[in-house]
Motif scaffolding. Structure first.
Motif, PDB file in Angstrom:
ATOM      1  N   UNK A 188      36.946  49.109  40.212  1.00  9.67           N
ATOM      2  CA  UNK A 188      37.266  48.199  41.318  1.00  9.67           C
ATOM      3  C   UNK A 188      36.493  46.908  41.097  1.00  9.67           C
ATOM      4  N   UNK A 191      35.127  40.922  45.340  1.00  9.48           N
ATOM      5  CA  UNK A 191      34.888  39.500  45.096  1.00  9.48           C
ATOM      6  C   UNK A 191      33.444  39.093  45.395  1.00  9.48           C
TER       7      UNK A 191
ATOM      8  N   UNK B 121      38.691  54.339  48.008  1.00 14.78           N
ATOM      9  CA  UNK B 121      37.659  53.297  47.934  1.00 14.78           C
ATOM     10  C   UNK B 121      37.863  52.248  49.034  1.00 14.78           C
ATOM     11  N   UNK B 245      40.707  38.774  42.706  1.00 13.14           N
ATOM     12  CA  UNK B 245      40.274  39.959  43.454  1.00 13.14           C
ATOM     13  C   UNK B 245      40.675  39.762  44.919  1.00 13.14           C
ATOM     14  N   UNK B 246      40.647  40.850  45.681  1.00 18.26           N
ATOM     15  CA  UNK B 246      40.839  40.744  47.129  1.00 18.26           C
ATOM     16  C   UNK B 246      39.848  39.718  47.687  1.00 18.26           C
ATOM     17  N   UNK B 247      40.300  38.842  48.568  1.00 17.98           N
ATOM     18  CA  UNK B 247      39.420  37.812  49.141  1.00 17.98           C
ATOM     19  C   UNK B 247      38.325  38.478  49.994  1.00 17.98           C
ATOM     20  N   UNK B 248      37.098  37.920  49.944  1.00 23.62           N
ATOM     21  CA  UNK B 248      36.021  38.528  50.759  1.00 23.62           C
ATOM     22  C   UNK B 248      36.366  38.636  52.248  1.00 23.62           C
ATOM     23  N   UNK B 251      38.661  41.862  52.266  1.00 22.18           N
ATOM     24  CA  UNK B 251      38.007  43.089  51.799  1.00 22.18           C
ATOM     25  C   UNK B 251      37.408  43.872  52.984  1.00 22.18           C
ATOM     26  N   UNK B 252      37.700  45.167  53.030  1.00 24.59           N
ATOM     27  CA  UNK B 252      37.160  46.083  54.060  1.00 24.59           C
ATOM     28  C   UNK B 252      37.788  45.885  55.445  1.00 24.59           C
ATOM     29  N   UNK B 287      42.250  47.204  48.151  1.00 23.30           N
ATOM     30  CA  UNK B 287      41.374  47.403  46.979  1.00 23.30           C
ATOM     31  C   UNK B 287      41.110  48.874  46.687  1.00 23.30           C
ATOM     32  N   UNK B 288      42.158  49.707  46.780  1.00 23.36           N
ATOM     33  CA  UNK B 288      42.036  51.110  46.371  1.00 23.36           C
ATOM     34  C   UNK B 288      42.043  51.165  44.841  1.00 23.36           C
ATOM     35  N   UNK B 289      41.009  51.799  44.312  1.00 23.97           N
ATOM     36  CA  UNK B 289      40.796  51.880  42.854  1.00 23.97           C
ATOM     37  C   UNK B 289      42.036  52.378  42.110  1.00 23.97           C
TER      38      UNK B 289
END
Lengths: 319, 319
Positions: A188, A191, B121, B245-248, B251-252, B287-289
């Motif tokens: 993974x 960022x 993840x 990557x997924x933007x901060x 993310x989550x 953002x799943x691995x």
């Protein structure tokens, strides 16, 4: 004493610098950062830039830590100089290729500095791992980054090994370290972790430029964590399966002091197992994914303070 | 209307229940929970307990998601009934074995309920994934768990597929769901995630006992998220490598409303890419691995409210 006498350390300039990523192919911040730097290089064609190495391209392509053996355990003097059989694992062959480009390790021809990019599932923040606690170059870089980005948790970790014994890729250079950033699951890229690594690497390279230009860096105390020992998971005697996970009170508490009697594991049936050591120590690499197979649940370190001398580059270097 | 007339749904008792773990061999909370339950079973020998299945033992042994193909994509009606060649992948053979024990899927002999344990993840909390938004059993179990453990973020996710089309292991049963708990890196077990899964599974099995004993469960509204579409990472045209990557800020943020114009990706050179859809939707599996290889950076869902009728078991069931 005249004002122009410099009482610190003088070291040769760092003319040849290498940045390596993908030494573990599923540590994706390093993989994508090295690829991004390579792409920019193709666009800019700037000869002053560091040597860029995607260390384990096959593992990166398959998003695995390694194909046959852990590449980052292949760089001790003995491993690099043992006879090479026809059936040598991919990573053993690759370590020789890397040593040919960046080394030979221990020789005058080896590069001056290596920064090897890594990620961990542990809550390590930004961690510099070196086999020396008296490499003034690495310690000064660490000190500089602490000053530049004080809001990022940052530690200097020291594995007490001779340069010959050191088995990690960064030991091929005259100076260097592994830059370990976490937490990030393997496979993974997050960022925030990528950006921390990118920012830190830019500052490392900036420090090297300043050093090479003759900047004098003031000395001072630096806290260093030195590896004491590894601790394995409790395991089933017959199956060797782990029977407990890291305790919730220890999980993510890397570099927070662990005292005798503190909880360290929670078994899968719910019981707590406490730390039975006699000395308070600092845990790190807590619940690192890749270390289940190595029998390491977490490692313990002792904190000490190193007095780093002021530093500048040799003035009359002809290299 | 007499007070003893029951206007809700009456369904057959859930006599045969299965719990599966290790359908993906590197999703370790499920692997270790199913092993722990098997160990307790050997010690207690209680016949009233559910059938326990370590779904992909070879993948679990090697700590991989799968050996040859994704086992949790092998359970559609067509996949289970296609001719089996000599060179069939391990997981295809294994899906037939599981279908023989817990199915045959779609037949009267299939088990009444399957709970299949998974980790992600992504920051999904505790998520129930089902191919139906009108399986009153699954929806009532979800409602019950929301009541019992209100401090755990919990959602019901609906993949709009017919029972025949549904490809996941849980679809072999008459009722059931995947219980997805995260965030946890694959290849790692985190005690908080393990404990959430264990607690949730105990409550699922407790609900089933209450239901089988004749308890009447009050109906009411339940929020359900229905999959709308998947979104891939921006990729390099020639190498197919991801370039962002997924933007901060995303993310989550699983199950937090994503509006047109919100940041979704950050490229490796630092630019922001925004969501260009026209409808506000709820992202999940951010953002799943395991979904990098499937071309899914995150998925989007629409939230709706389902009115679940009151429920009790048939009283005169002879099975």
């Amino acid at each position: 004493m005249p004002a122009n006498v410099f009482l610190g350390a003088c070291l040769p300039k760092l003319s040849r610098v290498a940045v390596c990523g993908g030494t573990h192919g599923n540590e994706l911040s390093g993989v994508y950062l090295i690829k991004e730097l390579m792409k920019r290089r193709r666009e800019a064609d700037d000869e002053e830039q560091p040597i860029l190495v995607l260390s384990n391209p096959r593992a990166a392509q398959q998003c695995l830590r390694y194909i046959e053996v852990d590449l980052n355990r292949c760089f001790s003097h003995d491993a690099l100089n043992a006879p090479l059989s026809d059936s040598a694992p991919y990573e053993v062959i690759r370590s020789r290729e890397i040593n040919a480009v960046l080394g030979p390790k221990g020789s005058a021809d080896s590069v001056d500095f290596i920064c090897d990019l890594h990620n961990t599932t542990a809550n390590m923040g930004l961690c510099f791992i070196s086999c020396s606690d008296s490499d003034w170059i690495s310690l000064h870089i660490f000190k500089y980054l602490q000053l530049c980005i004080p809001d990022i948790p940052m530690r200097y970790l020291h594995f007490d090994l001779s340069h010959d014994e050191a088995y990690s890729l960064d030991s091929v250079g005259k100076h260097g370290f592994a830059m370990e950033v976490g937490p990030q699951p393997h496979g993974v890229v997050r960022s925030n972790v990528y950006t921390t690594m990118k920012t830190a690497l830019e500052l490392v390279l900036h420090w090297i430029r300043l050093f090479n230009c003759g900047t004098v860096f003031e000395g001072g105390p630096v806290d260093v964590f030195t590896l004491v020992k590894h601790v394995d998971y409790p395991r089933d005697c017959s199956t060797h399966d782990i029977v407990a996970a890291i305790h919730p009170l220890l999980q993510d508490k890397d570099f927070c002091l662990l005292n005798p009697g503190d909880p360290v594991f929670q078994t899968f049936s719910g019981e707590t197992i406490t730390y039975n050591g006699s000395e308070s120590l600092y845990p790190f690499f807590i619940n690192e994914c890749a270390y289940y197979e190595k029998g390491i649940a977490f490692s313990l370190s002792r904190k000490s303070r190193v007095n780093v001398p002021s530093l500048r580059a040799n003035r009359d270097q002809s290299r």
